[in-house]
Design a protein around this motif. Structure first.
Motif, PDB file in Angstrom:
ATOM      1  N   LEU A  51       0.676  -1.141   0.001  1.00  7.67           N
ATOM      2  CA  LEU A  51       0.077  -0.037  -0.162  1.00  7.67           C
ATOM      3  C   LEU A  51       0.809   1.356   0.018  1.00  7.67           C
ATOM      4  O   LEU A  51       0.592   2.356  -0.627  1.00  7.67           O
ATOM      5  CB  LEU A  51      -1.056  -0.061   1.114  1.00  7.67           C
ATOM      6  N   ARG A  52       1.881   1.127   0.775  1.00  7.47           N
ATOM      7  CA  ARG A  52       2.917   2.410   0.888  1.00  7.47           C
ATOM      8  C   ARG A  52       3.593   2.569  -0.532  1.00  7.47           C
ATOM      9  O   ARG A  52       3.624   3.723  -1.114  1.00  7.47           O
ATOM     10  CB  ARG A  52       3.828   2.364   1.900  1.00  7.47           C
ATOM     11  N   GLU A  54       2.206   1.678  -3.488  1.00  9.87           N
ATOM     12  CA  GLU A  54       1.263   2.297  -4.375  1.00  9.87           C
ATOM     13  C   GLU A  54       0.782   3.690  -3.976  1.00  9.87           C
ATOM     14  O   GLU A  54       0.667   4.382  -5.119  1.00  9.87           O
ATOM     15  CB  GLU A  54      -0.168   1.364  -4.149  1.00  9.87           C
ATOM     16  N   TRP A  55       0.719   4.067  -2.857  1.00 12.41           N
ATOM     17  CA  TRP A  55       0.596   5.461  -2.372  1.00 12.41           C
ATOM     18  C   TRP A  55       1.741   6.248  -3.012  1.00 12.41           C
ATOM     19  O   TRP A  55       1.653   7.256  -3.643  1.00 12.41           O
ATOM     20  CB  TRP A  55       0.652   5.558  -1.000  1.00 12.41           C
ATOM     21  N   ALA A  56       3.090   5.781  -2.827  1.00  9.76           N
ATOM     22  CA  ALA A  56       4.235   6.422  -3.318  1.00  9.76           C
ATOM     23  C   ALA A  56       4.092   6.807  -4.961  1.00  9.76           C
ATOM     24  O   ALA A  56       4.613   7.556  -5.635  1.00  9.76           O
ATOM     25  CB  ALA A  56       5.443   5.983  -2.937  1.00  9.76           C
ATOM     26  N   LEU A  58       1.304   6.568  -6.862  1.00  9.84           N
ATOM     27  CA  LEU A  58       0.249   7.313  -7.312  1.00  9.84           C
ATOM     28  C   LEU A  58       0.502   8.867  -7.081  1.00  9.84           C
ATOM     29  O   LEU A  58      -0.248   9.763  -7.693  1.00  9.84           O
ATOM     30  CB  LEU A  58      -1.063   6.924  -6.465  1.00  9.84           C
ATOM     31  N   ASN A  59       1.367   9.386  -5.981  1.00  2.70           N
ATOM     32  CA  ASN A  59       1.584  10.599  -5.758  1.00  2.70           C
ATOM     33  C   ASN A  59       2.731  11.047  -6.183  1.00  2.70           C
ATOM     34  O   ASN A  59       3.474  12.061  -5.857  1.00  2.70           O
ATOM     35  CB  ASN A  59       1.617  10.842  -4.144  1.00  2.70           C
TER      36      ASN A  59
END
Length: 113
Positions: A51-52, A54-56, A58-59
């Motif tokens: 999840l981290r 993916e977050w990185a 996407l951002n």
């Protein structure tokens, strides 16, 4: 008298053996539960790492800039630029003294004096 002592000793030994046996099974059950929990914790840590990541992903700044440009008509977002940031000493804070309230409004929006 000796036979009573022997019988009592034998009963105490049997009771202690039963107690040790039951404690052993409780300990084994607890160790199995700890192993299950450690396995769950490992899986959750892996999920958190994914999840981290993916977050990185996407951002990413270039992705967010492209999205801001694509959706400018709907959202009115501008891409971030270094000159948009300032220093803390450039921030204007409001005055400490607030003006006195002289007018009040009722629910219907009429001014009361």
């Amino acid at each position: 008298m000796r036979s009573l002592l022997y019988i009592t000793s034998a009963l105490v030994v049997m009771a202690l053996a039963y107690w040790a046996y039951s404690e052993n099974y409780k300990t084994q059950a607890s160790l199995d539960r700890v192993e299950e929990l450690q396995h769950e914790i490992g899986q959750m840590q892996e999920q958190l790492a994914v999840l981290r990541a993916e977050w990185a992903y996407l951002n990413r700044p270039d992705r967010l800039r492209d999205l801001a440009e694509l959706n400018y008509d709907r959202l009115g977002l501008l891409p971030l630029a270094p000159e948009q940031f300032g220093r803390v000493d450039q921030v204007v804070y409001p005055d400490e003294d607030l003006p006195e309230i002289t007018e009040t409004f009722d629910v219907f929006g009429e001014i009361e004096q």
